[in-house]
Design an enzyme around this catalytic site. Structure first.
Site, PDB file in Angstrom:
ATOM      1  N   ASP A   9       0.796  -1.241   0.000  1.00  0.00           N
ATOM      2  CA  ASP A   9       0.000   0.000   0.000  1.00  0.00           C
ATOM      3  C   ASP A   9       0.827   1.289   0.000  1.00  0.00           C
ATOM      4  O   ASP A   9       0.573   2.195   0.813  1.00  0.00           O
ATOM      5  CB  ASP A   9      -0.979   0.003   1.188  1.00  0.00           C
ATOM      6  CG  ASP A   9      -1.959  -1.164   1.141  1.00  0.00           C
ATOM      7  OD1 ASP A   9      -1.867  -1.975   0.204  1.00  0.00           O
ATOM      8  OD2 ASP A   9      -2.811  -1.260   2.044  1.00  0.00           O
ATOM      9  N   LYS A 110      -7.137  -4.789  -3.180  1.00  0.00           N
ATOM     10  CA  LYS A 110      -7.903  -5.353  -2.054  1.00  0.00           C
ATOM     11  C   LYS A 110      -8.841  -4.285  -1.516  1.00  0.00           C
ATOM     12  O   LYS A 110      -8.634  -3.099  -1.767  1.00  0.00           O
ATOM     13  CB  LYS A 110      -6.952  -5.829  -0.952  1.00  0.00           C
ATOM     14  CG  LYS A 110      -6.135  -4.697  -0.358  1.00  0.00           C
ATOM     15  CD  LYS A 110      -5.089  -5.209   0.608  1.00  0.00           C
ATOM     16  CE  LYS A 110      -4.249  -4.089   1.144  1.00  0.00           C
ATOM     17  NZ  LYS A 110      -4.993  -3.132   1.971  1.00  0.00           N
ATOM     18  N   CYS A 155      -2.108  -3.037   7.509  1.00  0.00           N
ATOM     19  CA  CYS A 155      -1.978  -3.879   6.321  1.00  0.00           C
ATOM     20  C   CYS A 155      -0.683  -4.686   6.298  1.00  0.00           C
ATOM     21  O   CYS A 155      -0.682  -5.835   5.854  1.00  0.00           O
ATOM     22  CB  CYS A 155      -2.161  -3.038   5.072  1.00  0.00           C
ATOM     23  SG  CYS A 155      -3.886  -2.488   4.946  1.00  0.00           S
TER      24      CYS A 155
HETATM   25  C1  VGL Z   1      -4.776   0.504   5.705  1.00  0.00           C
HETATM   26  C2  VGL Z   1      -6.283   1.371   7.164  1.00  0.00           C
HETATM   27  C3  VGL Z   1      -7.282   1.301   6.216  1.00  0.00           C
HETATM   28  C4  VGL Z   1      -3.371   0.075   5.441  1.00  0.00           C
HETATM   29  C5  VGL Z   1      -5.754   0.405   4.743  1.00  0.00           C
HETATM   30  O1  VGL Z   1      -2.941   0.070   4.274  1.00  0.00           O
HETATM   31  O2  VGL Z   1      -2.669  -0.258   6.431  1.00  0.00           O
HETATM   32  N1  VGL Z   1      -5.047   0.967   6.914  1.00  0.00           N
HETATM   33  N2  VGL Z   1      -6.986   0.815   5.019  1.00  0.00           N
END
Ligand code: VGL
Ligand code: ZN
Length: 208
Positions: A9, A110, A155
């Site tokens: 991410d 995702k 994540c």
């Molecule tokens: C994430 C919170 C919400 C992450 C993704 O990438 O860690 N955290 N969505």
């Protein structure tokens, strides 16, 4: 043994100026690019996860009538309520512009189901629906993952724990990880939990 570098991410919304920015995201991107260079030299595949939500996602506080940062329940699963982030097709969901995106061999999105959040790059938080990641790694006969990215306490953590459960050997590149830290120690605790579960904590200088 075949390895892959898994970048979790590395998207605008988790970086400085984004909706859910972590501290020192510049360092994360810099570390990612350095790790990418090392992996390219060693013929290690580079893959990335991408948080990819519909605007209707129920983890967004606005869509659930809740307060950002509070903890509640989404269809029976504990849920932190987040600001709107990583909406499909918007700038916030793009990879960081300074990331060596060209080097990425495969991207795994995702969080597309608005009813359930998805921290792990392998499974939704209900542990039912899988992304293509495990199947792809099996096809490639990759059994070792070097994982880094954002957020350490969400994540990265859940991706690493699922990878270990699925039988992968996992190294976590700690200097390439930063967390949300709703509580100050969350990232530190997450790294310890990953280590206790069998991950090896490594730093960039040992990757070569
Ligand atoms: C994430 C919170 C919400 C992450 C993704 O990438 O860690 N955290 N969505
Ligand atoms: Zn998200």
């Amino acid at each position: 043994m075949k390895s892959a570098l898994l970048l979790v991410d590395l998207q605008n919304d988790f970086c400085s100026g984004g909706a859910l920015a972590v501290q020192e995201s510049e360092k994360v991107i810099d570390t990612a690019n350095k790790a990418i260079d090392i992996c390219l030299k060693n013929n290690i595949k580079i893959i990335a996860s991408q948080d990819w939500h519909p605007a209707t996602h129920l983890s967004f506080a606005d869509n659930s009538g809740t307060q950002i940062g509070d903890i509640g329940d989404l269809n029976g699963i504990p849920q932190v309520w987040w600001p709107v982030h990583c909406v499909q097709g918007e700038i916030g969901s793009d990879f960081h512009p300074e990331l060596n995106i060209q080097a990425i061999d495969e991207i795994f999105t995702k969080g597309e189901n608005h009813q359930v959040d998805s921290y792990s790059a392998f499974f939704d938080n209900d542990q039912v629906t899988q992304t293509r990641l495990h199947q792809w790694l099996q096809q490639q006969q990759i059994t070792h993952l070097i994982v880094m990215g954002i957020a350490t306490d969400y994540c990265v953590k859940f991706t690493v724990l699922d990878a270990l459960t699925l039988g992968y050997l996992v190294d976590v590149l700690t200097d390439g990880c930063r967390g949300v830290n709703l509580s100050a120690q969350d990232s530190q605790n997450a790294l310890l939990e990953m280590q206790k579960s069998g991950a090896k904590l490594i730093t960039l200088n040992t990757l070569s």
